[in-house]
Design a protein around this motif. Sequence first.
Motif, mmCIF file in Angstrom:
data_model
loop_
_atom_site.group_PDB
_atom_site.id
_atom_site.type_symbol
_atom_site.label_atom_id
_atom_site.label_comp_id
_atom_site.label_asym_id
_atom_site.label_seq_id
_atom_site.Cartn_x
_atom_site.Cartn_y
_atom_site.Cartn_z
ATOM 1 N N PHE A 79 -63.433 35.497 11.557
ATOM 2 C CA PHE A 79 -63.542 34.061 11.301
ATOM 3 C C PHE A 79 -64.642 33.823 10.275
ATOM 4 N N ASP A 82 -66.505 29.072 7.016
ATOM 5 C CA ASP A 82 -66.028 28.120 6.022
ATOM 6 C C ASP A 82 -66.438 26.692 6.362
ATOM 7 N N ARG A 89 -60.324 24.827 12.459
ATOM 8 C CA ARG A 89 -59.737 26.077 11.981
ATOM 9 C C ARG A 89 -58.351 26.292 12.605
ATOM 10 N N GLU A 93 -54.824 26.621 10.637
ATOM 11 C CA GLU A 93 -53.914 27.759 10.782
ATOM 12 C C GLU A 93 -52.508 27.297 11.167
ATOM 13 N N GLN A 135 -50.202 38.958 9.114
ATOM 14 C CA GLN A 135 -50.493 37.558 8.840
ATOM 15 C C GLN A 135 -51.997 37.372 8.951
ATOM 16 N N VAL A 136 -52.585 36.817 7.916
ATOM 17 C CA VAL A 136 -54.022 36.573 7.893
ATOM 18 C C VAL A 136 -54.258 35.161 7.400
ATOM 19 N N SER A 137 -54.963 34.371 8.196
ATOM 20 C CA SER A 137 -55.315 32.990 7.839
ATOM 21 C C SER A 137 -54.106 32.195 7.364
ATOM 22 N N GLY A 138 -53.012 32.333 8.062
ATOM 23 C CA GLY A 138 -51.829 31.543 7.739
ATOM 24 C C GLY A 138 -50.973 32.114 6.624
ATOM 25 N N GLN A 139 -51.411 33.156 5.964
ATOM 26 C CA GLN A 139 -50.620 33.793 4.905
ATOM 27 C C GLN A 139 -49.902 34.993 5.498
#
Length: 146
Positions: A79, A82, A89, A93, A135-139
């Motif tokens: 995390f 940010d 967060r 997401e 999948q990382v941070s919604g990507q």
Amino acid sequence: MNWIKSSMSNRKNQNNNLNNTVMNSSKVKTQKNLSALLGLALAVITLFQAGTVQSNESTDNNLTSIEEAELRAEIDNIFPDDGLTITERAYAEIAAERTHYAKVFNAENELVAQGLTTENDELRQLVKQADFLTQVSGQKYYRISE
């Protein structure tokens, strides 16, 4: 009566002399020294054991703080800072998952396409052909194996 008193006095003196003789004998002195030596040995052993226990506790505390620092570093990597709260967060997401942002790579790990699958039909077709990687941070990341 004086005779009784003097007899008792003599008896006391004899007992004192006998006690002094017994207490000053080498056997009694050896026993006293042995008792003192054993007492000292027990005290030393007790102190060493207490020092060992205290030493182990401080080592455990150091390990705990090291493990805690490693865990905090791992959480910070997962995390990134940010400026968002956990709730913000989580909502970000969820929104990112709804937008279905994807990156598709070919077998040589070259980026083939990226973008929102909801807006790009070609990207959507590539995603259907590709294998899901992570999948990382919604990507979402995909790879097309040829």
